[in-house]
Design an enzyme around this catalytic site. Structure first.
Site, PDB file in Angstrom:
ATOM      1  N   ASP A 225       4.538   0.987   1.791  1.00 35.93           N
ATOM      2  CA  ASP A 225       3.378   1.395   1.443  1.00 35.93           C
ATOM      3  C   ASP A 225       3.283   2.778   1.415  1.00 35.93           C
ATOM      4  O   ASP A 225       2.969   3.524   0.458  1.00 35.93           O
ATOM      5  CB  ASP A 225       1.986   0.727   2.068  1.00 35.93           C
ATOM      6  CG  ASP A 225       1.638  -0.527   1.340  1.00 35.93           C
ATOM      7  OD1 ASP A 225       2.248  -0.945   0.479  1.00 35.93           O
ATOM      8  OD2 ASP A 225       0.311  -0.981   1.908  1.00 35.93           O
TER       9      ASP A 225
ATOM     10  N   GLU B  95       5.804   5.126   1.764  1.00 37.45           N
ATOM     11  CA  GLU B  95       6.818   5.524   0.829  1.00 37.45           C
ATOM     12  C   GLU B  95       6.126   5.480  -0.704  1.00 37.45           C
ATOM     13  O   GLU B  95       6.374   6.413  -1.317  1.00 37.45           O
ATOM     14  CB  GLU B  95       8.154   4.778   0.662  1.00 37.45           C
ATOM     15  CG  GLU B  95       8.844   4.930   2.062  1.00 37.45           C
ATOM     16  CD  GLU B  95      10.159   3.855   2.155  1.00 37.45           C
ATOM     17  OE1 GLU B  95      11.257   4.243   2.478  1.00 37.45           O
ATOM     18  OE2 GLU B  95       9.943   2.724   2.074  1.00 37.45           O
TER      19      GLU B  95
ATOM     20  N   ASP C  56       3.206   5.439  -1.450  1.00 37.00           N
ATOM     21  CA  ASP C  56       1.884   6.412  -1.663  1.00 37.00           C
ATOM     22  C   ASP C  56       2.560   8.063  -1.830  1.00 37.00           C
ATOM     23  O   ASP C  56       1.943   8.701  -2.573  1.00 37.00           O
ATOM     24  CB  ASP C  56       1.193   6.219  -0.303  1.00 37.00           C
ATOM     25  CG  ASP C  56       0.202   5.071  -0.378  1.00 37.00           C
ATOM     26  OD1 ASP C  56       0.069   4.598  -1.745  1.00 37.00           O
ATOM     27  OD2 ASP C  56      -0.031   4.769   0.593  1.00 37.00           O
TER      28      ASP C  56
ATOM     29  N   SER D 112      -8.406   0.189  -9.887  1.00 37.48           N
ATOM     30  CA  SER D 112      -7.810   0.226  -8.642  1.00 37.48           C
ATOM     31  C   SER D 112      -8.595   1.424  -7.929  1.00 37.48           C
ATOM     32  O   SER D 112      -9.740   1.956  -8.270  1.00 37.48           O
ATOM     33  CB  SER D 112      -6.356   0.641  -8.775  1.00 37.48           C
ATOM     34  OG  SER D 112      -5.666   0.904  -7.541  1.00 37.48           O
TER      35      SER D 112
ATOM     36  N   LYS E 198     -10.798  -2.118   4.546  1.00 33.93           N
ATOM     37  CA  LYS E 198     -10.157  -2.548   3.479  1.00 33.93           C
ATOM     38  C   LYS E 198      -9.038  -3.585   3.505  1.00 33.93           C
ATOM     39  O   LYS E 198      -8.142  -3.445   4.274  1.00 33.93           O
ATOM     40  CB  LYS E 198      -9.238  -1.291   2.703  1.00 33.93           C
ATOM     41  CG  LYS E 198      -8.584  -1.523   1.238  1.00 33.93           C
ATOM     42  CD  LYS E 198      -8.014  -0.192   1.061  1.00 33.93           C
ATOM     43  CE  LYS E 198      -7.303  -0.415  -0.430  1.00 33.93           C
ATOM     44  NZ  LYS E 198      -6.210  -1.510  -0.222  1.00 33.93           N
TER      45      LYS E 198
ATOM     46  N   ARG F  19      -6.012  -9.288 -10.849  1.00 32.08           N
ATOM     47  CA  ARG F  19      -6.240  -7.783 -11.503  1.00 32.08           C
ATOM     48  C   ARG F  19      -5.558  -7.494 -12.615  1.00 32.08           C
ATOM     49  O   ARG F  19      -5.904  -7.144 -13.802  1.00 32.08           O
ATOM     50  CB  ARG F  19      -6.021  -6.941 -10.317  1.00 32.08           C
ATOM     51  CG  ARG F  19      -6.485  -5.333 -10.937  1.00 32.08           C
ATOM     52  CD  ARG F  19      -5.806  -4.140 -10.126  1.00 32.08           C
ATOM     53  NE  ARG F  19      -5.669  -4.350  -8.813  1.00 32.08           N
ATOM     54  CZ  ARG F  19      -6.668  -3.758  -8.031  1.00 32.08           C
ATOM     55  NH1 ARG F  19      -7.640  -3.149  -8.621  1.00 32.08           N
ATOM     56  NH2 ARG F  19      -6.655  -3.859  -6.837  1.00 32.08           N
TER      57      ARG F  19
ATOM     58  N   GLU G 292     -10.750  -9.852  -2.734  1.00 30.25           N
ATOM     59  CA  GLU G 292      -9.346  -9.939  -2.117  1.00 30.25           C
ATOM     60  C   GLU G 292      -9.318 -11.258  -1.811  1.00 30.25           C
ATOM     61  O   GLU G 292      -9.884 -11.741  -0.739  1.00 30.25           O
ATOM     62  CB  GLU G 292      -8.998  -8.747  -1.241  1.00 30.25           C
ATOM     63  CG  GLU G 292      -9.231  -7.378  -1.632  1.00 30.25           C
ATOM     64  CD  GLU G 292      -8.155  -6.611  -2.476  1.00 30.25           C
ATOM     65  OE1 GLU G 292      -7.228  -7.126  -2.192  1.00 30.25           O
ATOM     66  OE2 GLU G 292      -8.345  -6.177  -3.165  1.00 30.25           O
TER      67      GLU G 292
ATOM     68  N   LYS H  82      -6.763   5.778   3.475  1.00 30.42           N
ATOM     69  CA  LYS H  82      -5.515   5.007   3.784  1.00 30.42           C
ATOM     70  C   LYS H  82      -5.023   5.523   5.276  1.00 30.42           C
ATOM     71  O   LYS H  82      -5.004   6.745   5.449  1.00 30.42           O
ATOM     72  CB  LYS H  82      -4.425   5.011   2.865  1.00 30.42           C
ATOM     73  CG  LYS H  82      -4.788   4.649   1.401  1.00 30.42           C
ATOM     74  CD  LYS H  82      -4.924   3.071   1.648  1.00 30.42           C
ATOM     75  CE  LYS H  82      -3.638   2.466   1.569  1.00 30.42           C
ATOM     76  NZ  LYS H  82      -2.796   2.504   0.400  1.00 30.42           N
TER      77      LYS H  82
END
Length: 371
Positions: free
Chosen positions: A35, A37, A39, A83, A115, A136, A176, A316
């Site tokens: 994740d 990498e 981002d 998103s 999250k 989604r 989710e 994040k």
């Protein structure tokens, strides 16, 4: 000096690389980078947008999710399932539009929640009855996985009406689907012992399970869900995001017990810091904190970009890092012919978390340093 044509070519190559990784993550449930990498790659187009002559609709920063597979019937969301943009520091967050409106002090507050690192899903209820479950997809069109959704015990087939919150005539519930961490460890161990390639993380296991053609397989695995928002609805018009959370719970839907309304940015940062230290104390994996504007009318005024609302942000956490051994370097050939190398790592156990699944086969949600 880099010319406009060179900038366009660089942007095109970067877009293709990001698109390949997006498809592997959203469509194939088999990412080859972490994740962190991903981002980092996504931040590159934003850094260069001021230098680009123009920004095209196929830019990675303008897109949501991934492609729709041909395994399930495509279904169009009545309201887009977007998103979230990411924030990685309080410096950026302080300038965001979701900070409380000082002109409304009596209604001042910021909804925050841990999250869930899972698979985004939209549930449709008509007159209180579950009629559809859709992934989604690309934000406009998703995959109809209704029969598999019906096997998830946490998801009610009928909503419960209360005096305060009558059941609406039509409502899209957003949330989710996730694979609980403890159950994932047990499942993945048995899966590997049977000679199959283990899943690299619970999110991939949840996505793969929800997309099984055989619903009995989905039913045999302990998927769960957290509901956190609304899409299109008829017969229900909450004034605040926090009121929507109360309605979801009243209707009998699974909601997060790691959600609250806090008064200001300092309290937001305190909430983020707490779950940064306790992110493994939750039944599901989390990768950050979601922060939203509470007032629905203000959400409407702020609007959204082509991929994300301007009234919400995902703060994040940085990827976790441990040392591992690089066993092999292999390559993946994408659908466009692009060749991407990836490393096969020695399985990892996180420090002081001996019960957690040893990760990293071809990729991991957390990054690993090779030694």
């Amino acid at each position: 000096m880099t010319t406009d044509d060179e900038l366009r070519q660089q942007h095109k190559q970067l877009s293709e690389t990001i698109d390949e990784h997006r498809q592997r993550y959203h469509r194939d449930d088999a990412p080859t980078i972490s994740d962190g990498e991903y981002d980092h790659l996504m931040r590159e187009p934003r850094r260069s947008k001021k230098r680009l002559p123009s920004r095209t609709p196929d830019s990675p920063t303008q897109q949501v999710g991934g492609a729709i597979s041909s395994t399930f019937e495509a279904y169009e969301h009545r309201e887009r399932l977007l998103s979230l943009d990411n924030a990685f520091s309080s410096g950026r967050a302080r300038g965001l539009a979701w900070t409380p409106d000082p002109r409304r002090r009596r209604r001042r507050g910021v909804p925050v929640r841990a999250k869930v690192d899972g698979l985004a899903i939209s549930l449709t209820y008509e007159d209180g009855r579950l009629t559809r479950g859709v992934t989604r997809g690309d934000g406009r069109v998703g995959e109809d996985v209704t029969e598999n959704v019906r096997t998830i015990k946490a998801i009610p087939h009928r909503l419960t009406a209360t005096d305060d919150y009558p059941v609406p005539a039509y409502v899209e519930i957003r949330g989710e689907v996730f694979f609980p961490t403890k159950e994932f460890e047990e499942f993945n161990t048995a899966w590997a012992e049977s000679g199959k390639t283990p899943f690299s993380n619970p999110r991939n296991a949840a996505a793969g399970t929800l997309r099984m053609k055989d619903t009995s397989v989905t039913a045999s695995r302990p998927l769960s869900m957290v509901c956190h928002g609304l899409g299109y609805r008829e017969g229900f018009s909450p004034e605040r995001q926090s009121e929507a959370y109360l309605a979801l719970k009243a209707w009998g839907l699974p909601t997060s017990d790691r959600a609250k309304v806090v008064p200001d940015l300092a309290a937001v940062e305190e909430f983020i810091a707490y779950y940064g230290e306790h992110r493994h104390d939750v039944v599901h994996e989390i990768d950050g904190v979601v922060v939203k504007v509470d007032q629905v009318d203000r959400q409407r005024r702020l609007g959204s970009t082509s991929r994300a609302p301007r009234w919400a942000i995902a703060w994040k956490y940085p990827p976790e890092e441990v040392n591992t051994r690089l066993l092999d370097i292999r390559v993946n050939v994408g659908r466009t012919g692009r060749v991407t190398p990836y490393g096969v790592m020695e399985p990892i156990r996180w420090p002081d978390q001996s019960s957690r699944w040893p990760r990293c086969t071809t990729s991991s949600r957390s990054s690993a340093k090779a030694s």
